[in-house]
Structures are given as C-alpha cells and as structure tokens.
Design a protein around this motif. Structure first.
Motif, mmCIF file in Angstrom:
data_model
loop_
_atom_site.group_PDB
_atom_site.id
_atom_site.type_symbol
_atom_site.label_atom_id
_atom_site.label_comp_id
_atom_site.label_asym_id
_atom_site.label_seq_id
_atom_site.Cartn_x
_atom_site.Cartn_y
_atom_site.Cartn_z
ATOM 1 N N SER A 28 1.120 -1.286 0.055
ATOM 2 C CA SER A 28 -0.147 0.101 0.095
ATOM 3 C C SER A 28 1.196 0.940 0.080
ATOM 4 O O SER A 28 2.280 1.433 1.158
ATOM 5 N N THR A 29 0.269 2.021 -0.826
ATOM 6 C CA THR A 29 1.378 3.350 -0.328
ATOM 7 C C THR A 29 0.180 4.172 -0.262
ATOM 8 O O THR A 29 -1.034 4.851 -0.910
ATOM 9 N N TYR A 30 0.698 5.808 0.778
ATOM 10 C CA TYR A 30 -0.028 6.877 0.946
ATOM 11 C C TYR A 30 0.641 8.447 0.594
ATOM 12 O O TYR A 30 1.455 8.551 0.640
ATOM 13 N N TYR A 31 -0.303 8.899 -0.813
ATOM 14 C CA TYR A 31 0.400 9.956 -0.845
ATOM 15 C C TYR A 31 1.596 9.286 -1.515
ATOM 16 O O TYR A 31 2.189 10.815 -2.601
ATOM 17 N N GLY A 32 1.858 8.357 -2.353
ATOM 18 C CA GLY A 32 2.508 8.243 -2.755
ATOM 19 C C GLY A 32 3.959 8.383 -1.676
ATOM 20 O O GLY A 32 5.360 8.493 -3.138
ATOM 21 N N HIS A 33 4.181 8.600 -1.113
ATOM 22 C CA HIS A 33 5.132 9.163 0.227
ATOM 23 C C HIS A 33 5.501 7.320 0.894
ATOM 24 O O HIS A 33 6.732 7.492 1.557
ATOM 25 N N TYR A 34 4.652 7.233 1.540
ATOM 26 C CA TYR A 34 4.716 6.158 2.835
ATOM 27 C C TYR A 34 4.518 4.985 2.301
ATOM 28 O O TYR A 34 3.674 4.855 0.939
ATOM 29 N N HIS A 35 5.223 3.905 2.450
ATOM 30 C CA HIS A 35 5.138 2.508 1.377
ATOM 31 C C HIS A 35 5.047 1.360 2.827
ATOM 32 O O HIS A 35 5.657 1.602 3.478
ATOM 33 N N LEU A 36 3.759 0.644 1.986
ATOM 34 C CA LEU A 36 3.473 0.531 3.298
ATOM 35 C C LEU A 36 3.720 -1.486 2.738
ATOM 36 O O LEU A 36 2.739 -2.103 2.315
ATOM 37 N N TRP A 37 4.146 -2.223 3.448
ATOM 38 C CA TRP A 37 3.802 -3.885 2.740
ATOM 39 C C TRP A 37 4.037 -5.133 4.226
ATOM 40 O O TRP A 37 3.917 -5.091 4.909
ATOM 41 N N VAL A 38 3.141 -5.365 3.784
ATOM 42 C CA VAL A 38 2.454 -6.657 5.032
ATOM 43 C C VAL A 38 3.146 -8.143 4.207
ATOM 44 O O VAL A 38 2.499 -8.352 3.822
ATOM 45 N N PHE A 39 3.902 -9.127 5.132
ATOM 46 C CA PHE A 39 4.125 -9.996 4.386
ATOM 47 C C PHE A 39 3.711 -11.080 5.658
ATOM 48 O O PHE A 39 3.560 -10.879 6.302
ATOM 49 N N TRP A 40 3.114 -12.563 5.128
ATOM 50 C CA TRP A 40 2.767 -13.095 5.249
ATOM 51 C C TRP A 40 3.519 -14.861 5.469
ATOM 52 O O TRP A 40 3.312 -14.379 3.528
ATOM 53 N N SER A 41 3.712 -16.050 5.356
ATOM 54 C CA SER A 41 4.229 -17.668 4.964
ATOM 55 C C SER A 41 3.293 -17.716 4.402
ATOM 56 O O SER A 41 1.829 -17.907 5.030
ATOM 57 N N ILE A 42 3.345 -18.605 3.103
ATOM 58 C CA ILE A 42 2.419 -19.124 2.497
ATOM 59 C C ILE A 42 2.498 -21.139 2.975
ATOM 60 O O ILE A 42 2.283 -21.477 2.726
ATOM 61 N N CYS A 43 3.162 -20.990 3.860
ATOM 62 C CA CYS A 43 3.693 -22.301 4.066
ATOM 63 C C CYS A 43 3.578 -22.679 5.944
ATOM 64 O O CYS A 43 2.589 -21.829 6.388
ATOM 65 N N GLY A 44 2.911 -23.519 6.297
ATOM 66 C CA GLY A 44 2.372 -24.531 7.226
ATOM 67 C C GLY A 44 0.874 -24.002 7.505
ATOM 68 O O GLY A 44 0.123 -24.721 8.607
ATOM 69 N N ASN A 45 -0.356 -24.587 6.067
ATOM 70 C CA ASN A 45 -0.612 -23.912 6.043
ATOM 71 C C ASN A 45 -1.242 -25.273 5.418
ATOM 72 O O ASN A 45 -0.625 -26.156 4.389
ATOM 73 N N ASP A 46 -3.157 -25.762 6.017
ATOM 74 C CA ASP A 46 -3.246 -27.108 5.416
ATOM 75 C C ASP A 46 -3.239 -27.301 3.758
ATOM 76 O O ASP A 46 -2.746 -28.463 3.241
ATOM 77 N N GLU A 47 -3.437 -26.523 3.281
ATOM 78 C CA GLU A 47 -3.221 -26.310 1.625
ATOM 79 C C GLU A 47 -1.501 -26.460 0.751
ATOM 80 O O GLU A 47 -2.256 -26.189 -0.102
ATOM 81 N N VAL A 48 -0.992 -26.051 1.762
ATOM 82 C CA VAL A 48 0.581 -25.692 0.373
ATOM 83 C C VAL A 48 1.191 -26.747 1.540
ATOM 84 O O VAL A 48 1.616 -26.584 3.132
#
Length: 223
Positions: A28-48
């Motif tokens: 996500s970006t806010y007014y083109g200045h602040y950058h937000l990255w959210v991360f999560w693991s795709i492993c450890g789930n039943d489907e992966v």
C-alpha cells in the motif's frame, strides 16, 4: 485519502532471511510517500505443502495469523513512517510453550532504503529467539530476562520506551542489535475474543524515537 493497495509478486528490496520459507505480501502507498508492505508465510497451512521444518503452532494459530495479517493492513494511517511491526505467536515444542516471530506475519512501513535495511536486520535477528512462556517455577524466578514480548505476554500489560537504549541487555536480549537499528519500541498483548489470556504479542519498533499515535492503534485493536 489517496491510498491504493495491491498484491505485488515481490518488493523492491531483498526479503531473504525474513522468514523460514516463501512469503506472500501486499503493498500500500499513501500519497506516494509512505510505503507499507505486509508479509505472511504461505507455508504451514493445510493447503500448502512445504519441505522445510516448521514449529508446531497452537490449535488456533492459523486463524490468529489471518486476523493479524488483516490488522497489519490497517496500520498505514495510525502509525507514522519508519517502523516494523511483527507478531510473536505461540508454538509448542515438546510439552513447553514458546513465543516466536518466526513464520509469523509482519509489516514494514518506510520512506527510504536505509530504514528498510535497518528494520530487516532487526527482524532477522529476532527470528532466532524462542521465548518460554509456561507458568513454571523456572520462568517465574526472573521474568525480566524474558524480554519485552515475554513480559507483555505473561503480564497482559503493554510495554514501551522512547529509546531502546533505556533497556539493559538483561531486560531486552535483542538490545545490542536494536540500538544500532531502531529507537522507539512498543509491545502490545493480543487477546483472543473469548479468552482472558493473551494469544500473542504485537511488537512495534521504529527507526525514530517513539513516534506512534496510541489512540489510533487502540481504536484498531478494539475493532
């Protein structure tokens, strides 16, 4: 509010070592200045299926992870830039319970590359820690040495400082790594809606001195 969000295949900085296996992310970006990255693991789930070893999460661990990912995506406005937010969740090893941020969701908000480098280095350092949180005699002798996430989990009370240099190494095992990379610190207990005990801890560190807006965070936590 000029904000946009979308899923990216990869961020413009290296995520190597930020988790035990492959990470998914949103941007996500806010007014083109602040950058937000959210991360999560795709492993450890039943489907992966993943060939890499994983710590065994508690029974409701997957549900909590999904809720934390959703919450982290809401952090763009209430928190000022230059921060890392990482969740410390419960895992079971043998008959003992521990807090770990390995394989748990986390978020980075920043202006420039130097901030990302410092915050990622702190994140990598934290991955090596397992914090024992069982209520037994060995732990209750000295909870100071559990560090902020362990103390917050055991007490159910938040903990913060304007500058991590105010901690001793005994109070904050990650201090030596932290002082060269972050300043402001905040740890908050995360509660299950139907239980009185915390289900994990949200740790917030900033490359600035403590620059958070607590009212905004508390409002989000009540949602």
């Amino acid at each position: 509010m000029a904000m946009k969000a979308q899923t990216y295949p990869s961020p413009p900085f290296s995520t190597r070592g930020l988790g035990p296996c492959e990470l998914s992310c949103s941007y996500s970006t806010y007014y083109g200045h602040y950058h937000l990255w959210v991360f999560w693991s795709i492993c450890g789930n039943d489907e992966v299926q993943c060939v890499k070893p994983h710590l065994v999460a508690t029974a409701n661990g997957a549900l909590i992870k999904n809720k934390i990912v959703y919450f982290l995506r809401l952090l763009l406005d209430p928190l000022l830039p230059r921060f890392l937010v990482q969740f410390w969740g419960l895992v079971k090893i043998g008959n003992k319970m521990y807090l770990t941020t390995c394989d748990q969701p986390f978020a980075l908000k920043y202006f420039g590359n130097l901030e990302v480098k410092q915050l990622c280095e702190y994140r990598k350092h934290c991955l090596d820690y397992l914090i024992p949180v069982d209520d037994d005699d060995e732990i209750s002798v000295d909870q100071v040495q559990l560090g902020p996430p362990g103390r917050v989990f055991c007490s159910g009370l938040p903990e913060y400082t304007f500058d991590v240099r105010h901690y001793t190494r005994r109070e904050y095992p990650q201090r030596d790594c932290a002082v060269d990379r972050v300043k402001g610190y905040w740890a908050l207990p995360i509660y299950h809606p139907t239980q009185h005990l915390p289900s994990g801890v949200l740790e917030i560190v900033s490359t600035n001195e403590f620059c958070l807006r607590p009212n905004g965070i508390q409002a989000k936590l009540r949602v």
